[in-house]
Design an enzyme around this catalytic site. Structure first.
Site, PDB file in Angstrom:
ATOM      1  N   GLU A  64       0.821  -1.207   0.000  1.00 19.48           N
ATOM      2  CA  GLU A  64       0.000   0.000   0.000  1.00 19.48           C
ATOM      3  C   GLU A  64       0.855   1.257   0.000  1.00 19.48           C
ATOM      4  O   GLU A  64       0.507   2.251  -0.630  1.00 19.48           O
ATOM      5  CB  GLU A  64      -0.977   0.022   1.180  1.00 19.48           C
ATOM      6  CG  GLU A  64      -1.884   1.224   1.107  1.00 19.48           C
ATOM      7  CD  GLU A  64      -3.299   0.980   1.574  1.00 19.48           C
ATOM      8  OE1 GLU A  64      -4.056   1.957   1.598  1.00 19.48           O
ATOM      9  OE2 GLU A  64      -3.653  -0.163   1.889  1.00 19.48           O
ATOM     10  N   GLY A  84      -6.750   4.792  -0.589  1.00 19.08           N
ATOM     11  CA  GLY A  84      -6.953   3.373  -0.818  1.00 19.08           C
ATOM     12  C   GLY A  84      -8.395   2.948  -0.610  1.00 19.08           C
ATOM     13  O   GLY A  84      -9.044   3.392   0.332  1.00 19.08           O
ATOM     14  N   HIS A  91       0.195 -14.456  -0.488  1.00 19.13           N
ATOM     15  CA  HIS A  91       1.552 -14.762  -0.044  1.00 19.13           C
ATOM     16  C   HIS A  91       2.047 -16.018  -0.759  1.00 19.13           C
ATOM     17  O   HIS A  91       1.363 -17.038  -0.782  1.00 19.13           O
ATOM     18  CB  HIS A  91       1.573 -14.957   1.474  1.00 19.13           C
ATOM     19  CG  HIS A  91       0.963 -13.805   2.205  1.00 19.13           C
ATOM     20  ND1 HIS A  91       1.573 -12.578   2.290  1.00 19.13           N
ATOM     21  CD2 HIS A  91      -0.222 -13.681   2.845  1.00 19.13           C
ATOM     22  CE1 HIS A  91       0.806 -11.752   2.970  1.00 19.13           C
ATOM     23  NE2 HIS A  91      -0.301 -12.398   3.310  1.00 19.13           N
ATOM     24  N   VAL A  92       3.238 -15.920  -1.334  1.00 23.83           N
ATOM     25  CA  VAL A  92       3.788 -16.996  -2.144  1.00 23.83           C
ATOM     26  C   VAL A  92       4.993 -17.648  -1.471  1.00 23.83           C
ATOM     27  O   VAL A  92       5.174 -18.858  -1.548  1.00 23.83           O
ATOM     28  CB  VAL A  92       4.188 -16.454  -3.543  1.00 23.83           C
ATOM     29  CG1 VAL A  92       4.846 -17.510  -4.396  1.00 23.83           C
ATOM     30  CG2 VAL A  92       2.980 -15.853  -4.249  1.00 23.83           C
ATOM     31  N   ARG A  93       5.813 -16.849  -0.806  1.00 18.18           N
ATOM     32  CA  ARG A  93       7.060 -17.368  -0.220  1.00 18.18           C
ATOM     33  C   ARG A  93       7.292 -16.674   1.127  1.00 18.18           C
ATOM     34  O   ARG A  93       7.106 -15.469   1.256  1.00 18.18           O
ATOM     35  CB  ARG A  93       8.225 -17.078  -1.167  1.00 18.18           C
ATOM     36  CG  ARG A  93       9.597 -17.410  -0.622  1.00 18.18           C
ATOM     37  CD  ARG A  93      10.697 -17.304  -1.688  1.00 18.18           C
ATOM     38  NE  ARG A  93      10.620 -18.477  -2.565  1.00 18.18           N
ATOM     39  CZ  ARG A  93      10.109 -18.462  -3.798  1.00 18.18           C
ATOM     40  NH1 ARG A  93       9.662 -17.357  -4.322  1.00 18.18           N
ATOM     41  NH2 ARG A  93      10.065 -19.571  -4.513  1.00 18.18           N
ATOM     42  N   HIS A 108      -4.698   0.046 -14.295  1.00 19.40           N
ATOM     43  CA  HIS A 108      -5.709   0.982 -14.781  1.00 19.40           C
ATOM     44  C   HIS A 108      -5.482   2.331 -14.109  1.00 19.40           C
ATOM     45  O   HIS A 108      -5.343   2.402 -12.891  1.00 19.40           O
ATOM     46  CB  HIS A 108      -7.102   0.447 -14.424  1.00 19.40           C
ATOM     47  CG  HIS A 108      -8.204   1.428 -14.592  1.00 19.40           C
ATOM     48  ND1 HIS A 108      -8.661   1.830 -15.825  1.00 19.40           N
ATOM     49  CD2 HIS A 108      -8.943   2.099 -13.678  1.00 19.40           C
ATOM     50  CE1 HIS A 108      -9.639   2.713 -15.660  1.00 19.40           C
ATOM     51  NE2 HIS A 108      -9.829   2.892 -14.364  1.00 19.40           N
ATOM     52  N   LEU A 109      -5.454   3.396 -14.913  1.00 18.05           N
ATOM     53  CA  LEU A 109      -5.346   4.764 -14.398  1.00 18.05           C
ATOM     54  C   LEU A 109      -6.531   5.564 -14.926  1.00 18.05           C
ATOM     55  O   LEU A 109      -6.468   6.172 -15.994  1.00 18.05           O
ATOM     56  CB  LEU A 109      -4.022   5.411 -14.838  1.00 18.05           C
ATOM     57  CG  LEU A 109      -2.749   4.762 -14.323  1.00 18.05           C
ATOM     58  CD1 LEU A 109      -1.517   5.405 -14.947  1.00 18.05           C
ATOM     59  CD2 LEU A 109      -2.689   4.826 -12.807  1.00 18.05           C
ATOM     60  N   GLY A 110      -7.639   5.517 -14.182  1.00 18.30           N
ATOM     61  CA  GLY A 110      -8.858   6.197 -14.615  1.00 18.30           C
ATOM     62  C   GLY A 110      -9.050   7.534 -13.933  1.00 18.30           C
ATOM     63  O   GLY A 110      -8.249   7.953 -13.090  1.00 18.30           O
TER      64      GLY A 110
END
Length: 143
Positions: A64, A84, A91-93, A108-110
């Site tokens: 964040e 936010g 979580h992968v590792r 995306h940038l709206g």
């Protein structure tokens, strides 16, 4: 393609976080490219859970922090600011020591929302977590 509305000075961005959670966790902005911003965070006693691995919440804080900071530089900051709305982390590792690096890139940038991808990797470039951050773009009060 360059996405930034204004110049990003990494030292000023890091300094802006003084006396905040990012300062407490020693998050440091380290690189900016045409379409990404990255920051690193140590894995130490401040960011670990009792089992000795990086706390999932610490991953969210890094994601964040780097994503919302990037979002601010994609709008005209004299007229808009970003907050936010949602964050999702997978979580992968597990990490026990060293640094993790978060790299934010936009999906995306709206005009009213932004959606960011933040990959967190270890110092060897191995994936630690994948994060999606949705930001609201709000207009500043015009007084």
């Amino acid at each position: 393609m360059k996405i930034w509305q204004s110049e990003i000075d990494l030292g000023i961005v890091t300094e802006r976080g003084k006396n905040t959670m990012s300062d407490y966790l020693n998050i440091e902005f380290i690189e900016v490219g045409d379409d990404y911003l990255s920051a690193r965070m140590p894995v130490d006693q401040r960011t670990k859970q009792p089992a000795g691995i990086m706390h999932g919440g610490a991953s969210c804080v890094l994601a964040e922090t780097v994503g919302s900071t990037a979002a601010q530089f994609c709008v005209d900051r004299s007229r808009y600011y970003c907050v936010g709305l949602d964050i999702n982390t997978n979580h992968v590792r597990a990490m026990r020591e060293g640094y993790v690096i978060g790299i934010a890139r936009p999906f995306h940038l709206g005009k009213s929302t932004q959606v960011w991808s933040i990959e967190i990797r270890n110092e060897e470039g191995r994936l630690v977590s994948v994060n999606r951050l949705t930001m609201a773009v709000l207009q500043k009060d015009q007084k």
